[in-house]
Write a protein that holds these residues in place. Sequence first.
Motif, PDB file in Angstrom:
ATOM      1  N   SER A 182      54.976  95.855  49.679  1.00 58.06           N
ATOM      2  CA  SER A 182      54.778  94.517  50.922  1.00 58.06           C
ATOM      3  C   SER A 182      54.541  93.461  49.946  1.00 58.06           C
ATOM      4  O   SER A 182      54.842  92.041  49.961  1.00 58.06           O
ATOM      5  CB  SER A 182      53.271  94.721  51.779  1.00 58.06           C
ATOM      6  N   ASP A 192      58.055  91.921  58.531  1.00 59.79           N
ATOM      7  CA  ASP A 192      57.001  90.295  58.191  1.00 59.79           C
ATOM      8  C   ASP A 192      56.476  89.627  58.155  1.00 59.79           C
ATOM      9  O   ASP A 192      56.114  88.596  58.786  1.00 59.79           O
ATOM     10  CB  ASP A 192      55.913  91.623  57.686  1.00 59.79           C
ATOM     11  N   ARG A 194      61.176  94.596  66.429  1.00 61.66           N
ATOM     12  CA  ARG A 194      60.334  93.801  66.027  1.00 61.66           C
ATOM     13  C   ARG A 194      60.498  91.823  67.243  1.00 61.66           C
ATOM     14  O   ARG A 194      61.780  91.906  67.258  1.00 61.66           O
ATOM     15  CB  ARG A 194      61.277  92.981  64.726  1.00 61.66           C
TER      16      ARG A 194
END
Length: 227
Positions: free
Chosen positions: A113, A156, A195
């Motif tokens: 990430s 994300d 999501r």
Amino acid sequence: MKDGAPGMTPEQEEEARRLEAGRLLFARPVNFFFAAQKLEGLPPASAPEVAFCGRSNVGKSSLINAIAGQNALARVSHTPGRTRQLNFFAAGEGTEHPLTIVDMPGYGFAQASKAVKADWQGLMFDYLRGRPTLRRVFLLMDARIETKDGDRAAMDLLGEAAVPFQIVLTKSDDAKPASRLLKRQQEMAEIVRKRVAAHPVVLTTSAAKGTGMPELRAALADIAASG
């Protein structure tokens, strides 16, 4: 296309209408009109916008070319200059419902990430968060390989930017045997259920074979018509 075609249900008529709207949107040439490397250098926001993003080797340029029906609209290359900027294309110019397509830089082969955030924290994230005409991001995923950490990190970031996104599986013609593609589709369906920002419909495409192009064009026409 005539309304109320014999033997068609209302649902089938609506789907036929959507597919025809998608065809008409891309019946005219799609034209490159702007490139931006800085947030303050973005073109004025006017028509509804959609953005395409994905890993550097996911086939994004090939897909954009296939949608437009043009062989060299988006360059199928890894030229450093082009992959560091936002490229803007106009579709449906002169029609009632034009659309702007934005080609975003690939987020590379990041496995974590932090790496994806470092790559997108400047122009990319600011564009996602602050562009008033951006209606949806199409997140491209390779149908042949598993979801990477970088892909999850991109999701994300899209959620953090409060941008709706829709997953598009690419290179489906190379996802063999058929059970591999089915497994991948099931994996994507599970991801979108978890999501909040994800569109519920996962599109399966092949730029080489034309698979899924009418459905993807129809989705783009829906967005253009929404204003």
